[in-house]
Motif scaffolding. Structure first.
Motif, PDB file in Angstrom:
ATOM      1  N   PHE A   1      59.894  36.226  43.488  1.00 39.10           N
ATOM      2  CA  PHE A   1      61.051  35.948  44.322  1.00 39.10           C
ATOM      3  C   PHE A   1      61.347  37.109  45.260  1.00 39.10           C
ATOM      4  O   PHE A   1      61.910  36.915  46.347  1.00 39.10           O
ATOM      5  N   SER A   2      60.986  38.332  44.885  1.00 40.65           N
ATOM      6  CA  SER A   2      61.153  39.463  45.805  1.00 40.65           C
ATOM      7  C   SER A   2      60.264  39.295  47.038  1.00 40.65           C
ATOM      8  O   SER A   2      60.672  39.588  48.170  1.00 40.65           O
ATOM      9  N   ILE A   3      59.034  38.844  46.785  1.00 40.50           N
ATOM     10  CA  ILE A   3      58.129  38.571  47.907  1.00 40.50           C
ATOM     11  C   ILE A   3      58.688  37.471  48.800  1.00 40.50           C
ATOM     12  O   ILE A   3      58.639  37.551  50.040  1.00 40.50           O
ATOM     13  N   LEU A   4      59.246  36.422  48.177  1.00 41.47           N
ATOM     14  CA  LEU A   4      59.838  35.330  48.973  1.00 41.47           C
ATOM     15  C   LEU A   4      61.001  35.840  49.822  1.00 41.47           C
ATOM     16  O   LEU A   4      61.146  35.466  50.989  1.00 41.47           O
TER      17      LEU A   4
ATOM     18  N   LYS B   1      74.232  34.522  53.364  1.00 41.45           N
ATOM     19  CA  LYS B   1      72.911  35.047  53.059  1.00 41.45           C
ATOM     20  C   LYS B   1      71.852  33.981  53.275  1.00 41.45           C
ATOM     21  O   LYS B   1      72.157  32.796  53.409  1.00 41.45           O
ATOM     22  N   LEU B   2      70.611  34.443  53.267  1.00 42.81           N
ATOM     23  CA  LEU B   2      69.496  33.524  53.390  1.00 42.81           C
ATOM     24  C   LEU B   2      69.363  32.699  52.117  1.00 42.81           C
ATOM     25  O   LEU B   2      69.731  33.155  51.016  1.00 42.81           O
ATOM     26  N   PRO B   3      68.788  31.493  52.193  1.00 44.81           N
ATOM     27  CA  PRO B   3      68.596  30.682  50.974  1.00 44.81           C
ATOM     28  C   PRO B   3      67.766  31.406  49.927  1.00 44.81           C
ATOM     29  O   PRO B   3      68.047  31.312  48.728  1.00 44.81           O
ATOM     30  N   GLU B   4      66.740  32.132  50.342  1.00 44.15           N
ATOM     31  CA  GLU B   4      65.913  32.867  49.391  1.00 44.15           C
ATOM     32  C   GLU B   4      66.700  33.948  48.678  1.00 44.15           C
ATOM     33  O   GLU B   4      66.447  34.235  47.491  1.00 44.15           O
ATOM     34  N   GLU B   5      67.634  34.583  49.386  1.00 45.81           N
ATOM     35  CA  GLU B   5      68.467  35.592  48.738  1.00 45.81           C
ATOM     36  C   GLU B   5      69.366  34.970  47.672  1.00 45.81           C
ATOM     37  O   GLU B   5      69.570  35.557  46.589  1.00 45.81           O
ATOM     38  N   ARG B   6      69.890  33.801  47.952  1.00 44.62           N
ATOM     39  CA  ARG B   6      70.736  33.120  46.966  1.00 44.62           C
ATOM     40  C   ARG B   6      69.913  32.705  45.739  1.00 44.62           C
ATOM     41  O   ARG B   6      70.371  32.831  44.587  1.00 44.62           O
ATOM     42  N   HIS B   7      68.682  32.225  45.985  1.00 44.42           N
ATOM     43  CA  HIS B   7      67.816  31.858  44.861  1.00 44.42           C
ATOM     44  C   HIS B   7      67.462  33.089  44.020  1.00 44.42           C
ATOM     45  O   HIS B   7      67.426  33.015  42.775  1.00 44.42           O
ATOM     46  N   PHE B   8      67.179  34.216  44.685  1.00 43.91           N
ATOM     47  CA  PHE B   8      66.834  35.431  43.949  1.00 43.91           C
ATOM     48  C   PHE B   8      68.027  35.904  43.108  1.00 43.91           C
ATOM     49  O   PHE B   8      67.846  36.383  41.966  1.00 43.91           O
TER      50      PHE B   8
END
Length: 404
Positions: A79-82, A13-20
């Motif tokens: 984080f959804s926007i990110l 997954k994308l890094p942002e997805e992992r953070h979310f």
């Protein structure tokens, strides 16, 4: 292409997805801990001092719960926007990779490889640059070639140095043009060579720069890596090579100039003299030599008065068969001695020449003058030009018989 990417067929997954995901887990854990703390403290307080468990107690905890919910909602929205932005960037990056891959389609069809030929010197390695595409490559250039010399030092060779120093069999392409690939061609211009002197072929390093059919400039290293080169100038004009097209206008050869000059009215002044019997045969033509027949006047000579503004008399002479080159020169020059100037004509199986002369000329004697000029031209042509052409034709026949 550098940066993040998501591989097909994998769970990466994308890094942002992992953070979310971590944020959601954290919010759930925080809610659970808050709920457990509320329940535990409320139970403990009710056991120790039930009178303190009032509406204010629940209002205070409700305030904390509202603040926690607001903070969680804000973080989740942010984080959804990110994540959405990351997906958009990923899609644009993926589209750019696909476009770059499509644009590089023809560029990948230029291959560079070493030619392993036992017949060549080991100190003169050769590399081929082949165009395997169905379109042209322009301005194919190797800016320089690095190779280890006899002293063990890396020497940089360029096309100008290779041409200037004239080392045996060295070649570095510069501004060459590669045609689409084809087999069994006499003009094999779909490949070129890189050949330099080197003590060790493994020390050779170079890159090829070229422009594809769409005007994009590329650089391909010896290892096959391809890079785009920004271009702000047109493709330079290449130097002439053996594959240059024939010019639409060219200088006439000596034989062509004689043939053209004679047929266009005897304009042969200033032409280089013919030096061999073969030259005379080329100007006259084999068919004219083989079918030669003495020329005779046909029909009566015609006289026509010129216009009101002309003081000349026009004399038309028809003779046959149509005269070969050189005969016309003898005939017209002979009539010029009697004051008749050539004024044009036409020819097919027979020929008609027009001459201009003064109106005061004695027309009664022109028949004899013209007939005499025809016989004079026959004799001079047979003695000189026709004799030389016949000797050349006989020589050709003798060579043919000896070859057989």
């Amino acid at each position: 292409m550098t940066g993040f990417s998501r591989r097909k067929g994998t769970d990466e997954k994308l890094p942002e997805e992992r953070h979310f995901k971590r944020l959601l887990i954290g919010v759930v854990v925080a809610v659970i801990l808050f709920t457990v703390a509320f329940l535990a403290l409320t139970w403990f307080k009710s056991c120790r001092s039930p009178q303190d468990v009032t509406s204010n107690w629940f209002v205070a905890w409700g305030t904390w719960a509202g603040g926690l919910g607001t903070a969680a909602a804000f973080l989740i929205a942010a984080f959804s926007i990110l994540v959405a932005s990351a997906h958009s960037r990923f899609d644009r990056r993926q589209d750019a990779e696909i476009r770059e891959d499509d644009l590089m389609g023809q560029a990948r069809l230029l291959s560079i490889y070493k030619v392993d030929d036992k017949g060549w010197l080991s100190t003169l390695p050769t590399y081929r640059i082949d165009n395997w595409s169905k379109d042209w490559f322009f301005d194919v250039t190797v800016p320089y070639v690095d190779a280890r010399n006899a002293e063990g030092h890396i020497e940089r060779r360029t096309a100008d140095l290779a041409e200037k120093e004239i080392r045996y069999a060295e070649h570095i392409p510069s501004g060459e043009q590669l045609t689409p690939h084809r087999d069994n061609s006499d003009d094999e211009a779909w490949f070129t060579l890189v050949r330099v002197h080197a003590t060790n072929a493994k020390s050779i390093d170079f890159a090829v720069e070229y422009t594809d059919a769409s005007g994009r400039r590329w650089r391909q290293s010896l290892g096959g890596k391809i890079e785009r080169i920004p271009m702000t100038k047109a493709v330079p004009i290449r130097r002439p090579d053996r594959f240059q097209p024939r010019p639409p206008i060219k200088k006439l050869s000596g034989v062509e100039a004689w043939r053209s000059g004679i047929t266009q009215g005897g304009i042969t002044d200033g032409l280089p003299p013919l030096e061999s019997d073969e030259d005379f045969l080329e100007v006259i033509g084999v068919s004219n030599v083989q079918r030669w027949k003495r020329i005779e006047r046909i029909d009566e000579i015609k006289f026509e008065r010129g216009g009101e503004l002309s003081s000349d008399l026009e004399v038309s002479v028809t003779f046959g068969p149509a005269a070969p080159p050189f005969w016309l020169i003898h005939f017209r020059n002979k009539l010029a001695e009697s004051g008749l100037r050539y004024g044009g004509g036409r020819s097919y199986y027979v020929q008609t020449d027009r001459f201009l002369c003064s109106r005061d000329i004695d027309t009664a004697g022109l028949n004899e003058v013209i007939d005499a000029a025809i016989q004079f031209a026959n004799d001079r042509f047979e003695e000189n030009e026709l004799a030389a052409a016949r000797r050349a034709l006989e020589s050709r026949r003798n060579r043919t018989r000896s070859d057989n």
